[in-house]
Design a protein around this motif. Structure first.
Motif, PDB file in Angstrom:
ATOM      1  N   ASP A 107       0.832  -1.211   0.000  1.00  0.00           N
ATOM      2  CA  ASP A 107       0.000   0.000   0.000  1.00  0.00           C
ATOM      3  C   ASP A 107       0.865   1.259   0.000  1.00  0.00           C
ATOM      4  O   ASP A 107       0.538   2.263  -0.650  1.00  0.00           O
ATOM      5  CB  ASP A 107      -0.915   0.002   1.229  1.00  0.00           C
ATOM      6  CG  ASP A 107      -1.979  -1.081   1.154  1.00  0.00           C
ATOM      7  OD1 ASP A 107      -2.215  -1.607   0.052  1.00  0.00           O
ATOM      8  OD2 ASP A 107      -2.566  -1.406   2.209  1.00  0.00           O
ATOM      9  N   ARG A 108       1.968   1.201   0.728  1.00  0.00           N
ATOM     10  CA  ARG A 108       2.863   2.365   0.812  1.00  0.00           C
ATOM     11  C   ARG A 108       3.497   2.649  -0.557  1.00  0.00           C
ATOM     12  O   ARG A 108       3.537   3.798  -1.016  1.00  0.00           O
ATOM     13  CB  ARG A 108       3.948   2.078   1.850  1.00  0.00           C
ATOM     14  CG  ARG A 108       4.803   3.275   2.213  1.00  0.00           C
ATOM     15  CD  ARG A 108       5.745   2.911   3.360  1.00  0.00           C
ATOM     16  NE  ARG A 108       6.523   4.062   3.771  1.00  0.00           N
ATOM     17  CZ  ARG A 108       7.601   4.509   3.144  1.00  0.00           C
ATOM     18  NH1 ARG A 108       8.030   3.880   2.060  1.00  0.00           N
ATOM     19  NH2 ARG A 108       8.248   5.575   3.578  1.00  0.00           N
ATOM     20  N   ASN A 109       3.971   1.595  -1.205  1.00  0.00           N
ATOM     21  CA  ASN A 109       4.579   1.762  -2.529  1.00  0.00           C
ATOM     22  C   ASN A 109       3.551   2.257  -3.546  1.00  0.00           C
ATOM     23  O   ASN A 109       3.857   3.094  -4.410  1.00  0.00           O
ATOM     24  CB  ASN A 109       5.178   0.440  -3.003  1.00  0.00           C
ATOM     25  CG  ASN A 109       6.412   0.047  -2.200  1.00  0.00           C
ATOM     26  OD1 ASN A 109       7.074   0.904  -1.626  1.00  0.00           O
ATOM     27  ND2 ASN A 109       6.711  -1.246  -2.156  1.00  0.00           N
ATOM     28  N   SER A 110       2.325   1.735  -3.412  1.00  0.00           N
ATOM     29  CA  SER A 110       1.260   2.163  -4.332  1.00  0.00           C
ATOM     30  C   SER A 110       0.955   3.641  -4.150  1.00  0.00           C
ATOM     31  O   SER A 110       0.729   4.376  -5.129  1.00  0.00           O
ATOM     32  CB  SER A 110      -0.009   1.338  -4.082  1.00  0.00           C
ATOM     33  OG  SER A 110       0.205  -0.020  -4.386  1.00  0.00           O
ATOM     34  N   ALA A 111       0.943   4.080  -2.893  1.00  0.00           N
ATOM     35  CA  ALA A 111       0.654   5.488  -2.613  1.00  0.00           C
ATOM     36  C   ALA A 111       1.739   6.393  -3.189  1.00  0.00           C
ATOM     37  O   ALA A 111       1.455   7.459  -3.775  1.00  0.00           O
ATOM     38  CB  ALA A 111       0.534   5.699  -1.104  1.00  0.00           C
ATOM     39  N   VAL A 112       2.998   5.979  -3.025  1.00  0.00           N
ATOM     40  CA  VAL A 112       4.112   6.781  -3.553  1.00  0.00           C
ATOM     41  C   VAL A 112       4.059   6.818  -5.083  1.00  0.00           C
ATOM     42  O   VAL A 112       4.225   7.877  -5.712  1.00  0.00           O
ATOM     43  CB  VAL A 112       5.461   6.198  -3.077  1.00  0.00           C
ATOM     44  CG1 VAL A 112       6.622   6.906  -3.788  1.00  0.00           C
ATOM     45  CG2 VAL A 112       5.599   6.354  -1.565  1.00  0.00           C
TER      46      VAL A 112
END
Length: 345
Positions: free
Chosen positions: A53-58
């Motif tokens: 989720d963090r990578n997707s947000a970035v």
């Protein structure tokens, strides 16, 4: 009755206690390992999902920023104040998303950790209860061995019959024990008195139960009993009805049992991530219920049980709730609690 065989069989059951206890601890150890493994797997899944989720947000933030840059460039605004502000807004948006994801992940980890601790606490409590039951079972078996040994010895003492009629008559007759009433009184006092004096209700209760068994179970001669009573009353004995005697004895034993199980339960509840106050309350409630069960199984009548409850200060509501619980057990057909099923004096 073949008491020697019964003694051997009971001892054999008693010897199996250690093996059963070891097996029980191993089962609970395996259960805790499975719980820990389940926790580790769930935590790993959460970590992976958080990183995804963090990578997707970035990535989304970067794409959004690129699209906006292209949009502004097409209008000749790529280096304008609007472009700078857009970049700032994009960075803030990404940071907000990342912060929210971090908070969600922290909440999920906390919830998962609490579930793990609750599961371990439940396992610890179950183990404590099972071990307490096993300890009780071991004590009862040890007591049974002692009782059987005594009965075996008693069975080898031939009573002196007062009956002068035909020895082939099968009707049950009273008998006079081989030991004199005076000597038996001395033996009783050595077991149930303080320096030869009978002072307490508990002492009188034990003697009352013994005399009741001597008369009703063994059929001792009434004249012998009268002489025995004369000797006992000289030491301070006063007669106590059987129900009251059972209540006094079961309360005395029940209090000792309560203390024993409370200490074990408190230790396990406290280990289960409960505060001292919470562990104390949980242990008190559980130990009190177990004490009432203990007493219920050691009273031959409801009258004796209710007398015991009054001596313990059990309230009317508490007694009604307990009786309702017993009724439910009886209706269920499980029969795990039976009035007077473990009488032992």
């Amino acid at each position: 009755m073949d008491y020697d065989t019964l003694i051997k069989e009971t001892k054999k059951s008693l010897e199996s206690y250690s093996s059963i206890n070891t097996q029980l601890e191993e089962l609970y150890r395996q259960a805790k390992q499975k719980n820990a493994a389940s926790y580790d797997l769930a935590k790993k899944d959460l970590d992976e999902q958080y990183n995804t989720d963090r990578n997707s947000a970035v990535t989304k933030g970067m794409l959004d920023e690129k699209d906006l840059h292209q949009f502004l460039a097409a209008r000749g605004l790529s280096s304008s104040g609007e472009s700078v502000q857009a970049k700032i807004d994009s960075a803030i948006s990404v940071n907000n998303t990342l912060n929210e994801l971090a908070k969600q992940n922290t909440r999920s980890l906390s919830s998962l950790e609490q579930e793990r601790l609750n599961a371990e606490s439940k396992l610890d409590t179950e183990l404590a209860e099972k071990k307490t039951e096993l300890d009780k079972w071991q004590t009862e078996l040890a007591t049974k061995v002692a009782e059987l040994k005594q009965k075996s010895a008693d069975s080898k003492t031939v009573p002196v019959s007062n009956d002068k009629t035909d020895p082939t008559d099968t009707e049950e007759k009273s008998y006079t024990p081989a030991i004199s009433a005076k000597e038996l009184a001395k033996n009783i006092l050595s077991s149930y008195s303080t320096s030869g004096k009978i002072n307490t209700a508990l002492q009188k209760s034990y003697i009352s139960i013994y005399l009741n068994q001597l008369v009703n179970t063994e059929g001792a001669d009434s004249a012998y009993i009268k002489e025995l009573l004369v000797n006992l009353k000289a030491a301070g004995y006063t007669e106590v009805d059987v129900s009251t005697a059972e209540a006094v004895i079961s309360v005395s034993k029940g209090k000792a049992y309560y203390k024993e199980v409370y200490e074990k339960l408190f230790e396990f509840y406290h280990k289960g991530n409960n505060s001292m106050a919470q562990a104390k309350k949980l242990a008190e409630n559980k130990a009190r219920k177990m004490m009432l069960d203990y007493i219920y199984e050691r009273c031959s009548t409801i009258k004796a049980f209710e007398t015991a409850c009054r001596q313990l200060g059990v309230t009317g509501n508490e007694l009604n709730e307990y009786n309702a619980r017993i009724e439910n057990i009886i209706k269920s057909g499980k029969g795990s609690l039976v009035l007077g099923s473990k009488l032992s004096y």
